[in-house]
Design a protein around this motif. Structure first.
Motif, PDB file in Angstrom:
ATOM      1  N   ASP A  37       0.669  -1.178  -0.119  1.00 37.17           N
ATOM      2  CA  ASP A  37       0.092  -0.042   0.039  1.00 37.17           C
ATOM      3  C   ASP A  37       0.840   0.989  -0.020  1.00 37.17           C
ATOM      4  N   THR A  38       1.189   1.722  -1.173  1.00 35.96           N
ATOM      5  CA  THR A  38       1.778   2.970  -1.361  1.00 35.96           C
ATOM      6  C   THR A  38       1.214   4.121  -1.761  1.00 35.96           C
ATOM      7  N   SER A  39      -0.101   4.299  -1.506  1.00 28.60           N
ATOM      8  CA  SER A  39      -0.946   5.268  -1.822  1.00 28.60           C
ATOM      9  C   SER A  39      -0.635   6.693  -1.550  1.00 28.60           C
ATOM     10  N   ASN A  40      -0.030   6.685  -0.273  1.00 29.09           N
ATOM     11  CA  ASN A  40       0.745   8.080   0.202  1.00 29.09           C
ATOM     12  C   ASN A  40       2.230   7.725   0.000  1.00 29.09           C
ATOM     13  N   PRO A  41       2.852   8.920  -0.262  1.00 26.88           N
ATOM     14  CA  PRO A  41       4.504   8.691  -0.495  1.00 26.88           C
ATOM     15  C   PRO A  41       5.031   8.425   0.863  1.00 26.88           C
ATOM     16  N   ILE A  42       5.909   7.694   0.711  1.00 21.52           N
ATOM     17  CA  ILE A  42       6.656   7.430   1.990  1.00 21.52           C
ATOM     18  C   ILE A  42       8.377   7.297   1.982  1.00 21.52           C
ATOM     19  N   VAL A  43       8.645   7.736   3.175  1.00 24.81           N
ATOM     20  CA  VAL A  43       9.955   8.091   3.558  1.00 24.81           C
ATOM     21  C   VAL A  43      10.393   7.003   4.509  1.00 24.81           C
ATOM     22  N   LEU A  44      11.626   6.393   4.010  1.00 26.53           N
ATOM     23  CA  LEU A  44      12.364   5.317   4.540  1.00 26.53           C
ATOM     24  C   LEU A  44      13.605   5.940   5.291  1.00 26.53           C
ATOM     25  N   PHE A  45      13.727   5.757   6.545  1.00 26.51           N
ATOM     26  CA  PHE A  45      14.877   6.457   7.020  1.00 26.51           C
ATOM     27  C   PHE A  45      15.653   5.699   8.069  1.00 26.51           C
ATOM     28  N   ASP A  46      17.012   6.039   8.456  1.00 28.06           N
ATOM     29  CA  ASP A  46      17.641   5.284   9.487  1.00 28.06           C
ATOM     30  C   ASP A  46      17.051   5.500  11.071  1.00 28.06           C
ATOM     31  N   ARG A  86       2.462  20.118   5.583  1.00 24.69           N
ATOM     32  CA  ARG A  86       0.791  20.502   6.004  1.00 24.69           C
ATOM     33  C   ARG A  86      -0.137  19.779   5.667  1.00 24.69           C
ATOM     34  N   LYS A  87       0.075  19.248   4.385  1.00 21.13           N
ATOM     35  CA  LYS A  87      -0.982  18.406   3.797  1.00 21.13           C
ATOM     36  C   LYS A  87      -1.116  16.774   4.498  1.00 21.13           C
ATOM     37  N   GLU A  88       0.259  16.538   5.386  1.00 17.86           N
ATOM     38  CA  GLU A  88      -0.007  15.398   6.236  1.00 17.86           C
ATOM     39  C   GLU A  88       0.246  14.067   5.135  1.00 17.86           C
ATOM     40  N   ASN A  89       0.460  14.299   4.079  1.00 14.93           N
ATOM     41  CA  ASN A  89       0.530  13.002   3.156  1.00 14.93           C
ATOM     42  C   ASN A  89       1.733  12.257   3.279  1.00 14.93           C
ATOM     43  N   LEU A  90       2.598  12.592   3.692  1.00 15.60           N
ATOM     44  CA  LEU A  90       3.789  11.949   4.054  1.00 15.60           C
ATOM     45  C   LEU A  90       3.821  10.928   5.002  1.00 15.60           C
ATOM     46  N   HIS A  91       4.407   9.615   4.697  1.00 14.36           N
ATOM     47  CA  HIS A  91       4.337   8.731   5.655  1.00 14.36           C
ATOM     48  C   HIS A  91       5.854   8.206   5.993  1.00 14.36           C
ATOM     49  N   PHE A  92       6.105   7.610   6.980  1.00 14.88           N
ATOM     50  CA  PHE A  92       7.417   7.178   7.324  1.00 14.88           C
ATOM     51  C   PHE A  92       7.576   5.689   7.869  1.00 14.88           C
ATOM     52  N   ALA A  93       8.653   5.258   7.803  1.00 14.41           N
ATOM     53  CA  ALA A  93       8.946   3.912   8.175  1.00 14.41           C
ATOM     54  C   ALA A  93      10.552   3.788   8.297  1.00 14.41           C
ATOM     55  N   SER A  94      11.055   3.292   9.400  1.00 10.10           N
ATOM     56  CA  SER A  94      12.541   3.194   9.565  1.00 10.10           C
ATOM     57  C   SER A  94      13.093   2.170   8.828  1.00 10.10           C
ATOM     58  N   LEU A  95      14.540   2.329   8.207  1.00 12.67           N
ATOM     59  CA  LEU A  95      14.944   1.025   7.329  1.00 12.67           C
ATOM     60  C   LEU A  95      15.112  -0.083   8.221  1.00 12.67           C
ATOM     61  N   GLN A  96      15.100  -0.050   9.402  1.00  9.91           N
ATOM     62  CA  GLN A  96      15.185  -1.300  10.282  1.00  9.91           C
ATOM     63  C   GLN A  96      13.964  -2.046  10.534  1.00  9.91           C
ATOM     64  N   SER A  97      12.858  -1.423  10.212  1.00  9.11           N
ATOM     65  CA  SER A  97      11.354  -2.088  10.124  1.00  9.11           C
ATOM     66  C   SER A  97      11.036  -3.070   9.306  1.00  9.11           C
ATOM     67  N   LYS A  98      10.285  -4.225   9.764  1.00  9.43           N
ATOM     68  CA  LYS A  98       9.957  -5.089   8.674  1.00  9.43           C
ATOM     69  C   LYS A  98       9.264  -4.623   7.574  1.00  9.43           C
ATOM     70  N   TYR A  99       8.260  -3.625   7.864  1.00  8.25           N
ATOM     71  CA  TYR A  99       7.655  -2.806   6.569  1.00  8.25           C
ATOM     72  C   TYR A  99       8.596  -2.444   5.596  1.00  8.25           C
ATOM     73  N   ALA A 100       9.692  -1.805   6.191  1.00  3.96           N
ATOM     74  CA  ALA A 100      10.596  -0.928   5.133  1.00  3.96           C
ATOM     75  C   ALA A 100      11.215  -2.236   4.386  1.00  3.96           C
ATOM     76  N   LYS A 101      11.894  -3.229   4.947  1.00  2.00           N
ATOM     77  CA  LYS A 101      12.403  -4.528   4.586  1.00  2.00           C
ATOM     78  C   LYS A 101      11.678  -4.976   3.215  1.00  2.00           C
ATOM     79  N   ASN A 102      10.421  -5.264   3.624  1.00  2.00           N
ATOM     80  CA  ASN A 102       9.391  -5.847   2.515  1.00  2.00           C
ATOM     81  C   ASN A 102       9.412  -4.840   1.375  1.00  2.00           C
ATOM     82  N   LEU A 103       9.517  -3.370   1.666  1.00  2.00           N
ATOM     83  CA  LEU A 103       9.310  -2.420   0.609  1.00  2.00           C
ATOM     84  C   LEU A 103      10.661  -2.585  -0.023  1.00  2.00           C
ATOM     85  N   LEU A 104      11.809  -2.504   0.586  1.00  2.00           N
ATOM     86  CA  LEU A 104      12.928  -2.737  -0.285  1.00  2.00           C
ATOM     87  C   LEU A 104      12.933  -3.787  -1.171  1.00  2.00           C
ATOM     88  N   ALA A 105      12.785  -5.048  -0.530  1.00  2.00           N
ATOM     89  CA  ALA A 105      12.662  -6.127  -1.223  1.00  2.00           C
ATOM     90  C   ALA A 105      12.014  -6.398  -2.582  1.00  2.00           C
TER      91      ALA A 105
END
Length: 141
Positions: A9-18, A36-55
């Motif tokens: 689900d990448t309907s919102n832009p997502i930032v993967l960060f350390d 201000r639009k609050e449309n950016l979403h975030f996940a740490s690169l260490q998270s399972k969510y980010a690892k799945n996206l990276l894969a």
């Protein structure tokens, strides 16, 4: 953190960060304040969510020295990610995007320099940041 959302689900832009980097965590707080639009979403690169996206996008799951920005199935890293993220900020911060007209070799060199020394210059934590309660809906992980 939204556990029930699929990593696809990448309907919102997502930032993967350390998630343990002090500079990165401060940058995320900055983005939260000026998006201000609050449309950016975030996940740490260490998270399972980010690892799945990276894969999913065939990106390194061990390189924590780059920010990854995903919007509309388009991947940006390093300085390009910064410029793409800045499009979602209010002025004057949106003007950061104008630096994309500089040669990529220069902007990526500067990005890599800061990334290389970010822990020694800004420090790091032992664990990933826990977002404020009012921000949790924008974090995945």
């Amino acid at each position: 953190m939204t556990e029930n959302k699929s990593y696809q689900d990448t309907s919102n832009p997502i930032v993967l960060f350390d998630g343990v980097c002090n500079l990165c965590n401060t940058s995320v707080r900055f983005l939260m304040a000026y998006n201000r639009k609050e449309n950016l979403h975030f996940a740490s690169l260490q998270s399972k969510y980010a690892k799945n996206l990276l894969a999913k996008y065939n990106l390194s799951q061990t390189d924590l020295a780059t920010v990854v920005f995903i919007e509309n199935e388009k991947i940006s890293t390093q300085s390009t990610a910064i410029f793409e993220i800045s499009k979602h900020l209010i002025y004057p911060w949106r003007a950061i995007e104008n630096f994309k007209y500089l040669p990529k070799s220069i902007t990526d060199w500067f990005y890599k320099l800061v990334a290389k020394y970010r822990y020694s210059w800004f420090g790091h934590k032992k664990e990933c940041m826990i977002p404020k309660a009012e921000w949790k809906h924008r974090f995945h992980g």
